[in-house]
Design an enzyme around this catalytic site. Structure first.
Site, PDB file in Angstrom:
ATOM      1  N   CYS A   1       0.832  -1.192   0.000  1.00 35.57           N
ATOM      2  CA  CYS A   1       0.000   0.000   0.000  1.00 35.57           C
ATOM      3  C   CYS A   1       0.874   1.252   0.000  1.00 35.57           C
ATOM      4  O   CYS A   1       1.794   1.372   0.807  1.00 35.57           O
ATOM      5  CB  CYS A   1      -0.900  -0.025   1.235  1.00 35.57           C
ATOM      6  SG  CYS A   1      -1.677   1.530   1.648  1.00 35.57           S
TER       7      CYS A   1
ATOM      8  N   HIS B   1       0.082   4.119   0.927  1.00 30.69           N
ATOM      9  CA  HIS B   1      -0.233   5.015   2.045  1.00 30.69           C
ATOM     10  C   HIS B   1       0.467   4.622   3.339  1.00 30.69           C
ATOM     11  O   HIS B   1       0.876   5.491   4.116  1.00 30.69           O
ATOM     12  CB  HIS B   1      -1.750   5.049   2.275  1.00 30.69           C
ATOM     13  CG  HIS B   1      -2.514   5.528   1.083  1.00 30.69           C
ATOM     14  ND1 HIS B   1      -3.699   4.954   0.665  1.00 30.69           N
ATOM     15  CD2 HIS B   1      -2.245   6.520   0.193  1.00 30.69           C
ATOM     16  CE1 HIS B   1      -4.134   5.582  -0.415  1.00 30.69           C
ATOM     17  NE2 HIS B   1      -3.268   6.519  -0.727  1.00 30.69           N
TER      18      HIS B   1
ATOM     19  N   GLN C   1      -4.946  -0.483  -4.960  1.00 28.28           N
ATOM     20  CA  GLN C   1      -5.508  -1.565  -5.764  1.00 28.28           C
ATOM     21  C   GLN C   1      -6.213  -1.020  -7.000  1.00 28.28           C
ATOM     22  O   GLN C   1      -6.149  -1.621  -8.085  1.00 28.28           O
ATOM     23  CB  GLN C   1      -6.483  -2.391  -4.919  1.00 28.28           C
ATOM     24  CG  GLN C   1      -7.058  -3.593  -5.656  1.00 28.28           C
ATOM     25  CD  GLN C   1      -7.896  -4.480  -4.772  1.00 28.28           C
ATOM     26  OE1 GLN C   1      -7.655  -4.564  -3.563  1.00 28.28           O
ATOM     27  NE2 GLN C   1      -8.892  -5.137  -5.322  1.00 28.28           N
TER      28      GLN C   1
ATOM     29  N   CYS D   1      -3.252  -2.848   5.713  1.00 30.73           N
ATOM     30  CA  CYS D   1      -3.474  -1.561   6.369  1.00 30.73           C
ATOM     31  C   CYS D   1      -4.846  -1.529   7.036  1.00 30.73           C
ATOM     32  O   CYS D   1      -5.073  -0.724   7.957  1.00 30.73           O
ATOM     33  CB  CYS D   1      -3.332  -0.403   5.374  1.00 30.73           C
ATOM     34  SG  CYS D   1      -4.436  -0.499   3.955  1.00 30.73           S
TER      35      CYS D   1
END
Length: 212
Positions: free
Chosen positions: A98, A100, A139, A169
Protein backbone atom coordinates in the site's frame (compact mmCIF):
# COMPACT_ATOMS: atom_id res chain seq x y z
CA UNK A 1 9.23 -3.56 -28.97
CA UNK A 2 9.53 -0.82 -31.57
CA UNK A 3 11.35 2.19 -30.10
CA UNK A 4 8.81 4.63 -31.57
CA UNK A 5 5.93 2.80 -29.88
CA UNK A 6 7.80 2.70 -26.58
CA UNK A 7 8.27 6.48 -26.68
CA UNK A 8 4.51 6.98 -26.89
CA UNK A 9 3.74 4.87 -23.81
CA UNK A 10 3.10 6.45 -20.38
CA UNK A 11 5.99 6.78 -17.93
CA UNK A 12 4.39 4.16 -15.66
CA UNK A 13 5.28 1.52 -18.28
CA UNK A 14 8.97 2.37 -18.38
CA UNK A 15 11.88 0.60 -16.71
CA UNK A 16 13.45 3.51 -14.81
CA UNK A 17 12.60 4.62 -11.25
CA UNK A 18 10.96 8.04 -11.06
CA UNK A 19 13.57 9.32 -8.61
CA UNK A 20 17.28 8.98 -7.88
CA UNK A 21 17.89 6.29 -5.31
CA UNK A 22 19.92 6.94 -2.14
CA UNK A 23 23.02 4.86 -1.49
CA UNK A 24 22.93 1.50 0.28
CA UNK A 25 24.41 3.19 3.35
CA UNK A 26 21.75 5.92 3.36
CA UNK A 27 18.97 3.34 3.06
CA UNK A 28 20.38 1.27 5.92
CA UNK A 29 20.68 4.40 8.07
CA UNK A 30 16.99 5.12 7.44
CA UNK A 31 16.06 1.62 8.65
CA UNK A 32 18.23 2.16 11.72
CA UNK A 33 16.26 5.32 12.50
CA UNK A 34 12.97 3.45 12.15
CA UNK A 35 14.16 0.75 14.54
CA UNK A 36 14.92 3.40 17.12
CA UNK A 37 11.57 5.09 16.38
CA UNK A 38 9.80 1.77 17.03
CA UNK A 39 11.41 1.76 20.49
CA UNK A 40 13.96 -1.03 20.14
CA UNK A 41 17.73 -1.11 20.48
CA UNK A 42 19.31 -1.50 17.01
CA UNK A 43 22.61 -2.57 18.59
CA UNK A 44 21.22 -5.72 20.17
CA UNK A 45 22.21 -9.03 18.58
CA UNK A 46 18.93 -9.76 16.80
CA UNK A 47 18.82 -6.37 15.09
CA UNK A 48 22.44 -5.78 14.13
CA UNK A 49 21.98 -7.06 10.57
CA UNK A 50 18.35 -5.93 10.22
CA UNK A 51 19.08 -2.72 8.25
CA UNK A 52 21.02 -4.67 5.63
CA UNK A 53 18.34 -7.36 5.43
CA UNK A 54 15.53 -4.83 5.10
CA UNK A 55 17.27 -2.97 2.29
CA UNK A 56 17.88 -6.25 0.47
CA UNK A 57 14.23 -7.25 0.96
CA UNK A 58 13.07 -3.87 -0.37
CA UNK A 59 15.14 -4.41 -3.51
CA UNK A 60 13.21 -7.63 -4.12
CA UNK A 61 9.76 -6.38 -3.11
CA UNK A 62 10.00 -3.19 -5.19
CA UNK A 63 11.88 -4.55 -8.20
CA UNK A 64 8.94 -3.51 -10.38
CA UNK A 65 10.40 0.00 -10.61
CA UNK A 66 13.31 -1.43 -12.62
CA UNK A 67 11.19 -3.41 -15.09
CA UNK A 68 9.06 -2.42 -18.06
CA UNK A 69 5.64 -4.12 -18.33
CA UNK A 70 5.25 -2.95 -21.93
CA UNK A 71 8.51 -4.71 -22.83
CA UNK A 72 7.11 -8.00 -21.51
CA UNK A 73 4.24 -7.73 -24.00
CA UNK A 74 6.46 -6.84 -26.93
CA UNK A 75 6.65 -10.31 -28.48
CA UNK A 76 3.41 -11.70 -29.85
CA UNK A 77 2.32 -14.70 -31.93
CA UNK A 78 0.07 -14.55 -34.97
CA UNK A 79 -0.15 -18.28 -35.69
CA UNK A 80 -3.34 -18.86 -33.71
CA UNK A 81 -5.27 -21.03 -36.22
CA UNK A 82 -7.99 -18.40 -36.43
CA UNK A 83 -8.62 -18.27 -32.68
CA UNK A 84 -10.33 -15.00 -31.78
CA UNK A 85 -12.20 -15.74 -28.55
CA UNK A 86 -11.39 -14.84 -24.98
CA UNK A 87 -8.01 -15.61 -23.40
CA UNK A 88 -8.25 -15.67 -19.61
CA UNK A 89 -5.70 -16.28 -16.91
CA UNK A 90 -7.23 -16.40 -13.47
CA UNK A 91 -5.94 -16.69 -9.90
CA UNK A 92 -2.61 -14.94 -10.48
CA UNK A 93 -1.35 -14.65 -6.92
CA UNK A 94 0.52 -11.47 -6.03
CA UNK A 95 1.76 -9.38 -3.13
CA UNK A 96 2.11 -5.64 -3.27
CA UNK A 97 2.46 -2.76 -0.81
CA UNK A 98 0.00 0.00 0.00
CA UNK A 99 1.40 3.40 -0.98
CA UNK A 100 -0.23 5.02 2.05
CA UNK A 101 1.20 2.84 4.83
CA UNK A 102 3.73 0.63 3.02
CA UNK A 103 2.19 -2.56 4.39
CA UNK A 104 1.27 -5.60 2.28
CA UNK A 105 -1.62 -6.06 -0.13
CA UNK A 106 -2.10 -9.78 -0.81
CA UNK A 107 -4.44 -11.06 -3.46
CA UNK A 108 -5.21 -12.57 -6.84
CA UNK A 109 -5.55 -11.00 -10.26
CA UNK A 110 -7.72 -12.31 -13.09
CA UNK A 111 -6.77 -11.09 -16.57
CA UNK A 112 -8.52 -11.60 -19.88
CA UNK A 113 -8.41 -10.17 -23.38
CA UNK A 114 -10.05 -10.64 -26.77
CA UNK A 115 -7.27 -11.10 -29.37
CA UNK A 116 -7.28 -9.23 -32.63
CA UNK A 117 -5.12 -11.50 -34.76
CA UNK A 118 -2.29 -12.02 -32.28
CA UNK A 119 -1.74 -13.41 -28.79
CA UNK A 120 0.96 -13.01 -26.18
CA UNK A 121 2.69 -15.73 -24.16
CA UNK A 122 0.70 -16.57 -21.04
CA UNK A 123 3.68 -16.08 -18.75
CA UNK A 124 3.86 -12.47 -19.94
CA UNK A 125 0.48 -11.73 -18.38
CA UNK A 126 1.80 -12.98 -15.04
CA UNK A 127 4.92 -10.86 -15.37
CA UNK A 128 2.87 -7.73 -16.09
CA UNK A 129 0.88 -8.32 -12.90
CA UNK A 130 4.08 -8.88 -10.89
CA UNK A 131 5.80 -5.76 -12.24
CA UNK A 132 2.97 -3.46 -11.22
CA UNK A 133 2.50 -5.33 -7.93
CA UNK A 134 6.17 -4.83 -7.02
CA UNK A 135 5.66 -1.09 -6.73
CA UNK A 136 3.90 1.04 -4.13
CA UNK A 137 0.25 0.80 -5.12
CA UNK A 138 -3.41 1.34 -4.59
CA UNK A 139 -5.51 -1.57 -5.76
CA UNK A 140 -7.57 0.71 -7.97
CA UNK A 141 -4.52 2.08 -9.78
CA UNK A 142 -2.92 -1.34 -10.18
CA UNK A 143 -6.09 -2.74 -11.76
CA UNK A 144 -6.20 0.08 -14.31
CA UNK A 145 -2.46 -0.08 -15.02
CA UNK A 146 -2.58 -3.78 -15.90
CA UNK A 147 -5.58 -3.35 -18.19
CA UNK A 148 -4.24 -0.22 -19.86
CA UNK A 149 -0.78 -1.56 -20.71
CA UNK A 150 -2.27 -4.69 -22.27
CA UNK A 151 -4.71 -2.56 -24.26
CA UNK A 152 -2.05 -0.04 -25.34
CA UNK A 153 0.60 -2.58 -26.37
CA UNK A 154 -1.39 -5.53 -27.76
CA UNK A 155 -4.32 -3.45 -29.08
CA UNK A 156 -6.81 -6.31 -28.59
CA UNK A 157 -10.57 -5.92 -29.02
CA UNK A 158 -10.88 -5.58 -25.26
CA UNK A 159 -9.24 -6.25 -21.90
CA UNK A 160 -10.75 -7.30 -18.57
CA UNK A 161 -8.94 -7.22 -15.23
CA UNK A 162 -10.38 -8.07 -11.82
CA UNK A 163 -8.35 -7.99 -8.60
CA UNK A 164 -9.41 -9.42 -5.24
CA UNK A 165 -7.15 -8.58 -2.32
CA UNK A 166 -6.71 -8.30 1.42
CA UNK A 167 -5.17 -5.07 2.69
CA UNK A 168 -2.98 -5.29 5.75
CA UNK A 169 -3.47 -1.56 6.37
CA UNK A 170 -7.05 -2.54 7.24
CA UNK A 171 -6.25 -5.78 9.04
CA UNK A 172 -3.16 -4.71 11.02
CA UNK A 173 -3.93 -1.09 11.94
CA UNK A 174 -6.77 1.41 12.10
CA UNK A 175 -10.09 -0.45 11.99
CA UNK A 176 -8.28 -3.83 12.27
CA UNK A 177 -10.94 -5.77 10.41
CA UNK A 178 -9.63 -9.19 9.42
CA UNK A 179 -10.83 -11.10 6.39
CA UNK A 180 -12.45 -8.29 4.40
CA UNK A 181 -11.76 -8.54 0.66
CA UNK A 182 -11.61 -5.62 -1.77
CA UNK A 183 -12.59 -6.24 -5.40
CA UNK A 184 -11.75 -3.89 -8.28
CA UNK A 185 -12.36 -4.21 -12.01
CA UNK A 186 -11.34 -2.45 -15.22
CA UNK A 187 -12.85 -3.21 -18.64
CA UNK A 188 -11.80 -1.81 -22.01
CA UNK A 189 -13.10 -2.14 -25.54
CA UNK A 190 -15.62 -4.94 -26.09
CA UNK A 191 -15.66 -5.82 -22.39
CA UNK A 192 -16.63 -2.26 -21.49
CA UNK A 193 -19.17 -1.87 -24.27
CA UNK A 194 -20.81 -5.31 -24.15
CA UNK A 195 -22.23 -6.46 -20.78
CA UNK A 196 -22.52 -10.02 -22.11
CA UNK A 197 -18.73 -10.20 -22.51
CA UNK A 198 -18.33 -8.98 -18.94
CA UNK A 199 -20.67 -11.73 -17.76
CA UNK A 200 -18.75 -14.37 -19.72
CA UNK A 201 -15.47 -13.17 -18.23
CA UNK A 202 -16.82 -13.12 -14.68
CA UNK A 203 -18.28 -16.60 -15.16
CA UNK A 204 -14.95 -17.93 -16.37
CA UNK A 205 -12.92 -16.53 -13.48
CA UNK A 206 -15.43 -17.86 -10.93
CA UNK A 207 -16.00 -21.32 -12.39
CA UNK A 208 -13.35 -21.80 -15.07
CA UNK A 209 -15.98 -22.51 -17.72
CA UNK A 210 -17.28 -20.67 -20.79
CA UNK A 211 -20.96 -19.83 -21.22
CA UNK A 212 -22.81 -18.44 -24.17
Amino acid sequence: MDAAIKKMLPAAYMDKPVTDRPTQEEAEAAVLTLLRWAGDDPTREGLIDTPRRVVKAYREMFEGYDKCPAEELGRTFEEVAGYDDMVVMRDISFHSHCEHHMVPIIGKAHVGYLPDGKVVGLSKLIRVVEIFAHRLQTQEAMTAQIANVIQDVLNPRGVAVVIEANHMCIEMRGIRKQGSVTTTATFTGAFRDNPEEQVRFMTMIKSGTITG
